[in-house]
Write a protein that holds these residues in place. Structure first.
Motif, PDB file in Angstrom:
ATOM      1  N   TYR A  51      -4.227  10.304  22.582  1.00  0.00           N
ATOM      2  CA  TYR A  51      -4.908  11.580  21.996  1.00  0.00           C
ATOM      3  C   TYR A  51      -4.243  12.684  22.769  1.00  0.00           C
ATOM      4  O   TYR A  51      -3.989  12.923  23.751  1.00  0.00           O
ATOM      5  N   ALA A  55     -11.178  15.794  23.216  1.00  0.00           N
ATOM      6  CA  ALA A  55     -12.199  16.392  22.178  1.00  0.00           C
ATOM      7  C   ALA A  55     -11.702  17.519  21.620  1.00  0.00           C
ATOM      8  O   ALA A  55     -10.623  18.204  21.943  1.00  0.00           O
ATOM      9  N   ILE A  56     -12.271  17.926  20.479  1.00  0.00           N
ATOM     10  CA  ILE A  56     -11.649  19.294  19.890  1.00  0.00           C
ATOM     11  C   ILE A  56     -11.952  20.437  20.780  1.00  0.00           C
ATOM     12  O   ILE A  56     -12.853  20.668  21.560  1.00  0.00           O
ATOM     13  N   GLN A  66     -15.578  15.458  18.195  1.00  0.00           N
ATOM     14  CA  GLN A  66     -14.442  15.114  17.318  1.00  0.00           C
ATOM     15  C   GLN A  66     -14.832  15.080  15.839  1.00  0.00           C
ATOM     16  O   GLN A  66     -15.764  15.096  15.455  1.00  0.00           O
ATOM     17  N   TYR A  67     -13.621  15.423  15.049  1.00  0.00           N
ATOM     18  CA  TYR A  67     -13.819  15.111  13.683  1.00  0.00           C
ATOM     19  C   TYR A  67     -14.271  13.861  13.316  1.00  0.00           C
ATOM     20  O   TYR A  67     -14.133  13.038  13.852  1.00  0.00           O
ATOM     21  N   PHE A  70     -11.796  10.845  12.883  1.00  0.00           N
ATOM     22  CA  PHE A  70     -10.759  10.951  14.112  1.00  0.00           C
ATOM     23  C   PHE A  70     -10.563   9.629  14.331  1.00  0.00           C
ATOM     24  O   PHE A  70      -9.386   9.107  14.303  1.00  0.00           O
ATOM     25  N   TYR A  71     -11.585   8.918  14.874  1.00  0.00           N
ATOM     26  CA  TYR A  71     -11.250   7.567  15.677  1.00  0.00           C
ATOM     27  C   TYR A  71     -10.713   6.484  14.685  1.00  0.00           C
ATOM     28  O   TYR A  71     -10.138   5.636  14.689  1.00  0.00           O
ATOM     29  N   ASN A 118     -19.492  17.302  13.216  1.00  0.00           N
ATOM     30  CA  ASN A 118     -18.757  16.378  14.034  1.00  0.00           C
ATOM     31  C   ASN A 118     -19.427  15.287  14.851  1.00  0.00           C
ATOM     32  O   ASN A 118     -20.688  15.142  15.242  1.00  0.00           O
TER      33      ASN A 118
END
Length: 535
Positions: A51, A55-56, A66-67, A70-71, A118
């Protein structure tokens, strides 16, 4: 003749049992890995997505989010990359898919299974305001047994409590409160289910009975309604089957079973073959841990539960240093600009230069001792790191070795306490995590513990453990013992120098153990004086 003919037809459609592969995803804090694992524990193909950030990026102090997808997107992308590398049609041999994830990472869903906000990642530092609503008699009881600070910390650390207090409009719409793997399971199969061995976090889960808790301590600090919690299955059971939508997004063959496994730490212990008494699994990763596996339930620290093992009916007792080898990252950022520039010039990693320092500094670092708690844990809510014995003779080389030794002293301290509480006697240590790739660190660990330290055939112990659960669940092994014997192989063994161990024992008994105990009162005062700066 017709029986032979039928067998021939069956095996022309299905891969030979020894050629079976499990597609395993290891979703971590910093990266996602996809790997194809066979029945001998060999990783035949793998891909990794690092990544850009764990984190964002946010202006909110200590926020880690995270969105929502995302994962899942990382799972799909890592699978696509794996398939692009597949020149031998290995995907045709896949018999199941597994997923293992980071712990205590959560999100909330509405009635249509859509995320309301999120994902909150485990390392998020926000704390729920206020105090738990506990009857006065329970407050008195917790105070008498010395658990008042721990109960308050558990309450504040619960992301459910934070959302309830700070985002009540979100909580009002919440239908399900889920751990990260539960949501990825849903996106992959359409089934909102999760594994029993994934329920590690600030949630009302009965670790002994492996069911949602109706009453108990966890209900005092995270009183999530039962209707908001999802269905659970045991490790090895099928959660669901890969949908067409997931297949199109990822390249994973449609219809493959998604087999329940467990958290990254639980799978890591299994992947290190720590499934019986007498062995300990040590992880020298971002979070440094030591785990025992036991058929009998016991608390590794007072009022701190053992977690469910991937193996049904067994428990993983664990002690955790929340900022274990993360401390090395902190050390590099603060003190190692020269080493990082030199490593770049030489085309090597910075750690390879730092590891040379370990050989240049004697055991005990000329009296420099570190208690390595850069962040408080559940059982030590007031903890902070302590550096004792610093003098004008010490350099950053001494500090680096003091960090490594400090982490090991703390894990050794935990091992001794857990041995007493479980009546186990540890005879050998299996080790994983980023620190395990350094021979010097492993030799220091062997010398400090006075035990053989073993490294297995791959550093992907978590992926191996997750795959083992699938093979056992599919019946390709009759037991976890048979599976680990076939899939986990010792690669290196570091034998302790017992003379050096005796010196470490003296440092531990006369200095480290006393130091950790003696500073507790001062650290409690520090927490009270500076708590407003954090909350």
């Amino acid at each position: 003749f017709w029986q032979v003919y039928v067998v021939h037809i069956v095996f022309s459609w299905y891969p030979d049992i020894m050629d079976s592969l499990v597609l395993t995803f290891d979703v971590g804090t910093q990266s996602t890995r996809a790997m194809l694992v066979n029945k001998t524990g060999e990783i035949e193909l793998s891909s990794k997505i690092q990544y850009e950030s764990p984190a964002i990026q946010s202006d909110v102090f200590e926020q880690a989010e995270q969105y929502p997808e995302f994962y899942y997107n990382m799972v799909c992308e890592s699978a696509k990359r794996l398939r692009q590398q597949d020149s031998e049609n290995l995907f045709s041999r896949i018999v199941a898919v597994t997923l293992t994830c980071i712990r205590d990472t959560v999100l909330v869903l509405d009635k249509d299974r859509r995320p309301l906000r999120n994902i909150i990642v485990w390392m998020d530092g926000r704390r729920a305001p206020g105090k738990p609503d506990i009857p006065i008699w329970k407050r008195v009881l917790f105070a008498i047994v010395g658990m008042a600070d721990t109960v308050e910390k558990l309450y504040k650390d619960s992301f459910y409590n934070w959302i309830k207090k700070c985002e009540p409009e979100i909580m009002a719409k919440t239908d399900k409160f889920v751990m990260l793997p539960g949501y990825i399971n849903y996106l992959m199969t359409g089934e909102l289910k999760d594994s029993v061995a994934n329920q590690v976090g600030h949630i009302p889960f009965d670790n002994r009975k492996r069911v949602w808790m109706k009453r108990g301590l966890a209900r005092c600090v995270a009183d999530i309604p039962l209707c908001c919690l999802i269905d659970l299955v045991e490790s090895g059971e099928t959660i669901g089957y890969v949908t067409r939508r997931c297949s199109e997004a990822s390249g994973i063959p449609e219809g493959l079973p998604l087999i329940a496994t467990g958290t990254d730490k639980a799978c890591e212990a299994l992947g290190l073959s720590v499934i019986s008494e007498g062995k300990a699994a040590v992880s020298l990763g971002t979070q440094a841990t030591i785990q025992f596996c036991s058929k009998s339930y016991f608390e590794p620290q007072p009022f701190i539960p053992s977690f469910p093992s991937v193996i049904p009916g067994r428990f993983n007792a664990e002690y955790q240093i929340y900022r274990g080898y993360w401390t090395v990252i902190w050390f590099k950022e603060q003190f190692c600009q020269y080493e990082e520039a030199e490593a770049k010039r030489l085309g090597v990693c910075t750690e390879s230069l730092l590891d040379r320092y370990l050989e240049e500094v004697p055991q005990g670092c000329n009296g420099l001792i570190m208690v390595p708690h850069m962040a408080p844990g559940t059982g030590n809510p007031n903890a902070r790191a302590v550096l004792m014995g610093l003098s004008d003779q010490h350099t950053k080389k001494h500090l680096y070795r003091a960090i490594v030794e400090g982490i090991n002293f703390d894990l050794y301290h935990a091992m001794k306490r857990m041995e007493r509480r479980s009546a186990q006697k540890i005879k050998e240590i299996y080790i994983a995590g980023g620190g395990s790739q350094c021979d010097e660190i492993l030799q220091i660990t062997a010398d400090m513990f006075g035990l053989p330290v073993k490294r297995i055939q791959t550093h992907e112990a978590t992926g191996i453990g997750s795959s083992i659960a699938a093979f056992v669940g599919l019946g390709e092994f009759s037991s976890y013992e048979e599976a680990t014997a076939a899939m986990v192989h010792d690669a290196d063994c570091f034998i302790p120098d017992m003379k050096i161990h005796e010196k470490y024992k003296e440092i531990y008994s006369s200095i480290y153990k006393r130091l950790e105990f003696s500073v507790k009162g001062i650290l409690r005062k520090i927490r009270k004086v500076f708590s407003s700066e954090r909350n």
